[in-house]
Write a protein that holds these residues in place. Sequence first.
Motif, PDB file in Angstrom:
ATOM      1  N   SER B  39       6.226 -24.017 -52.485  1.00 28.83           N
ATOM      2  CA  SER B  39       6.841 -24.410 -51.221  1.00 28.83           C
ATOM      3  C   SER B  39       5.758 -24.779 -50.224  1.00 28.83           C
ATOM      4  O   SER B  39       4.617 -24.340 -50.340  1.00 28.83           O
ATOM      5  CB  SER B  39       7.675 -23.260 -50.639  1.00 28.83           C
ATOM      6  N   GLY B  41       5.312 -25.616 -45.795  1.00 27.83           N
ATOM      7  CA  GLY B  41       5.936 -25.656 -44.476  1.00 27.83           C
ATOM      8  C   GLY B  41       5.462 -26.878 -43.716  1.00 27.83           C
ATOM      9  O   GLY B  41       5.642 -28.012 -44.144  1.00 27.83           O
ATOM     10  N   GLY B  43       2.408 -27.730 -43.188  1.00 29.32           N
ATOM     11  CA  GLY B  43       1.124 -28.236 -43.676  1.00 29.32           C
ATOM     12  C   GLY B  43      -0.052 -27.927 -42.760  1.00 29.32           C
ATOM     13  O   GLY B  43      -1.024 -28.674 -42.717  1.00 29.32           O
ATOM     14  N   ARG B  44       0.013 -26.799 -42.050  1.00 29.59           N
ATOM     15  CA  ARG B  44      -1.088 -26.445 -41.136  1.00 29.59           C
ATOM     16  C   ARG B  44      -2.179 -25.627 -41.800  1.00 29.59           C
ATOM     17  O   ARG B  44      -3.188 -25.335 -41.156  1.00 29.59           O
ATOM     18  CB  ARG B  44      -0.526 -25.688 -39.915  1.00 29.59           C
ATOM     19  N   ALA B  45      -1.978 -25.228 -43.040  1.00 29.51           N
ATOM     20  CA  ALA B  45      -3.099 -24.640 -43.761  1.00 29.51           C
ATOM     21  C   ALA B  45      -4.149 -25.745 -43.907  1.00 29.51           C
ATOM     22  O   ALA B  45      -3.814 -26.880 -44.181  1.00 29.51           O
ATOM     23  CB  ALA B  45      -2.654 -24.139 -45.129  1.00 29.51           C
ATOM     24  N   THR B 110       5.695 -22.884 -39.793  1.00 36.95           N
ATOM     25  CA  THR B 110       7.036 -22.405 -40.122  1.00 36.95           C
ATOM     26  C   THR B 110       7.006 -20.892 -40.350  1.00 36.95           C
ATOM     27  O   THR B 110       5.945 -20.308 -40.601  1.00 36.95           O
ATOM     28  CB  THR B 110       7.537 -23.053 -41.421  1.00 36.95           C
ATOM     29  N   HIS B 120      -2.380 -13.873 -38.407  1.00 30.16           N
ATOM     30  CA  HIS B 120      -2.821 -12.940 -37.368  1.00 30.16           C
ATOM     31  C   HIS B 120      -2.978 -13.723 -36.070  1.00 30.16           C
ATOM     32  O   HIS B 120      -3.108 -14.952 -36.091  1.00 30.16           O
ATOM     33  CB  HIS B 120      -4.148 -12.303 -37.753  1.00 30.16           C
ATOM     34  N   LYS B 349     -12.801 -13.550 -33.158  1.00 31.57           N
ATOM     35  CA  LYS B 349     -11.710 -12.622 -32.875  1.00 31.57           C
ATOM     36  C   LYS B 349     -12.069 -11.244 -33.380  1.00 31.57           C
ATOM     37  O   LYS B 349     -12.856 -11.094 -34.301  1.00 31.57           O
ATOM     38  CB  LYS B 349     -10.419 -13.071 -33.581  1.00 31.57           C
ATOM     39  N   TYR B 397     -10.602 -16.413 -45.455  1.00 32.89           N
ATOM     40  CA  TYR B 397      -9.156 -16.591 -45.252  1.00 32.89           C
ATOM     41  C   TYR B 397      -8.674 -17.766 -46.104  1.00 32.89           C
ATOM     42  O   TYR B 397      -9.080 -18.906 -45.893  1.00 32.89           O
ATOM     43  CB  TYR B 397      -8.927 -16.885 -43.764  1.00 32.89           C
TER      44      TYR B 397
END
Lengths: 244, 445
Positions: B39, B41, B43-45, B110, B120, B349, B397
């Motif tokens: 799947s 969403g 596509g922001r990865a 999403t 996070h 962060k 990550y």
Amino acid sequence: MRVAFLGATKGMGRALARVLAERGDRLFLLGRDVEDMERSAADLAARGEAPAGSAACDLARPETFEPALDAATAALGGLDAVVVTAGQFATQEELEQDVERARELLTVNFANTVAFCERARARLLAGGGGTLCVFSSVAGERGRKPVVLYGASKAGLSAYLEGLDHRFHAQGLRTVCVKPGFVKTGMTAGLKPPPFAGEPEQVARIVARAMDRGKPVVYAPGPWALVMLVIRSLPRFVMRRIGF
Amino acid sequence: MAASSNNVPTLSGWGRLARPGREVLSEDLERLTEGKVLSRGLGRAYGDSALPPPGELDVATTVLADRILSFDRDTGLLRAEAGLSLAELNRLYLAKGWFTPVSPGTQFVTLGGMVAADVHGKNHHVEGCFGAHVTRLRMRVADGRILECGPEEEAELFWATVGGMGLTGHILEVEFRMKRVPSPWIQGESMRVADIDEFIARLKESGPDWPMTMGWIDCASRGARLGRGILYRGRWAEAASAPAEPPKRKRRKTVPFDFPGFALNRLSIRAFNEAIYRTHVPAFKSGILHPEEFFYPLDKIHHWNRIYGRRGFTQYQCVLPESAGHGAARRFLELLTSRGGASFLCVIKDCAAEGQGMLSFPMPGISIALDIPVDRGTQELVDVLNRDVIDMGGRIYLAKDAFTRPEDFRAMEPRLDRWMEVRRRWDPELRLRSAQSVRIFGDPT
Ligand SMILES: Cc1cc2nc3c(=O)[nH]c(=O)nc-3n(C[C@H](O)[C@H](O)[C@H](O)COP(=O)(O)OP(=O)(O)OC[C@H]3O[C@@H](n4cnc5c(N)ncnc54)[C@H](O)[C@@H]3O)c2cc1C
Ligand SMILES: NC(=O)c1ccc[n+]([C@@H]2O[C@H](COP(=O)([O-])OP(=O)(O)OC[C@H]3O[C@@H](n4cnc5c(N)ncnc54)[C@H](OP(=O)(O)O)[C@@H]3O)[C@@H](O)[C@H]2O)c1
């Protein structure tokens, strides 16, 4: 506004129903998948005015029209508007290969949609008038190579709505014939989007305004009005040559 | 959807590195996900997490499945289809006094993507990751079954899915708890910080009083100025001190075309970073901020990834664990700058305790994220940085990664075997795969 809405489950119908519910209009949902309509009703309730209910109404089954409109009228205590976004699409190639499928699409998009509108129109007029907003398409403007059959169904629908506007305007019927250009929905997923391809939310805002103003014909998104102005004025020999 | 020369359609993540792939869309996720290997969403990865494995073309894109199914005004419990975007959630609920418990730095994600990456936010030191607030998921697993899972039901599947990058099943619906906020505005402060050591001290000292903290680092500076930058901290403004009217939606600008390759070079990056630092005047600011300004400064410009041109870019995000001790961040930045790894954007962060997601990224320590334009040296740079991270006991990550080698990831991830075991129990043939899982976990193609 009290609105009977056929086709709120997907695409531009989903987006338009959201705009109306968020601004406080009271909807009654009509559609063919009763369970799925419950999910759409929940979505609308979370966003704004909760729909008054829903009822089965399948454009392929004209016997469902009257009971569906009965249920809507009863639940809303009258009708101020009826919206039809429901409709079907298939590519020209698919329809050419399967004449039966073509006949079904023409029936759903034209004959049965008109039959539904006739009943809706009669109810609105009986209540002193109101708005009948129906989604046709720019595909009905000219006979064109890629949309011969689908376009014909929409051309018929647009002609019907124009006639209706002339015939009943004085009695308080406001017809809004929406002619979307290419809009990115499930219907067009998999097709290559042309320039000016629109988003359903954009169309929804334009249509809600057109409904308020009783605008008889509305192109959405905006640039399609210009594109179609050009297409309408092209001579036949040019249309024969281009692929559009 | 660009097509490459031989007409195979291609798809990419936010970093714009293209692979053969095609999005298939439908409102009906049950039907859509049937037989699909992955799947996707919004596509922001950045890297290849949301791209199909070699040999497959189709991914099930969820964005048309965006209905809210229920919302409890007393408890904030919300259930929605997996393609609902955070932007829409914010538009609908912020003015009503509710906000997502955890938000990444963009709202164009999403719910499914937020679970799959166990995202996070600036408040990790208070709220942990998004998955900690999820109560139930409806999923399609590899054998085709559709089932529900949560912390109390099929808990192993649930915690393997939270942060599992879509590899344990398709997420169809997400139920989670929204948070009440006293107003939709942010009481914020920002200040210039002179170097990396001061930065870390400030982040740590801000934590107890400020539920949201993060910093931007000027990665082009070296020596005494190494790691200088601007620290941002905020909390939701109390209704009494906030403007009475709800924040207006911000207008967005757009980058209309790909920038040419030369637009981004060491000089322009240095100038940009210098400008941000210098124009933060006075050195300390405090006031009421627009929530979008505070949470999503990058969303102001649509398609900002186009400034990297056609070559694309990658983000390198790692966490340097507390156990690596004082000076770890300084050593890491020194390594980066000595390698010439200029970064347009560098975000720092504070991370607190590790969550229950079996592969979730954060662990106690400092997270550093760098945007790196891709060129011939990128693989080597990532390798060098990874070696340093392995030595320190940190990790990277997955949602950002496109270059990490399998042996390096394994060396960072003692938790990998346990996650793999659960994944294999639900998917013995490893049907569900991504370009990333083939690259990093050695999944079959
Ligand atoms: C500007 C920017 C800032 C960011 N800031 C942060 C940040 O502060 N913190 C943070 O944690 N992340 C951050 N991210 C990363 C982003 O939050 C994650 O990559 C997130 O997963 C993207 O969601 P998406 O919907 O776009 O998913 P995609 O990018 O489309 O997919 C990401 C992964 O989720 C899986 N997935 C998506 N939907 C489903 C589903 N329905 N079922 C199963 N699997 C699914 C995909 O297979 C893929 O592995 C940032 C990204 C950008 C571009
Ligand atoms: N998208 C475009 O580019 C475009 C362009 C011009 C015109 N249009 C027209 O605009 C309208 C909306 O299009 P869209 O893109 O939003 O379509 P869509 O996403 O495919 O949605 C179609 C809607 O019609 C309903 N429907 C289909 N057949 C039905 C039937 N037999 N009975 C009852 N409901 C039925 C569907 O309900 P279910 O949930 O039951 O499937 C769905 O809600 C259509 O009339 C279409 O022809 C679209």
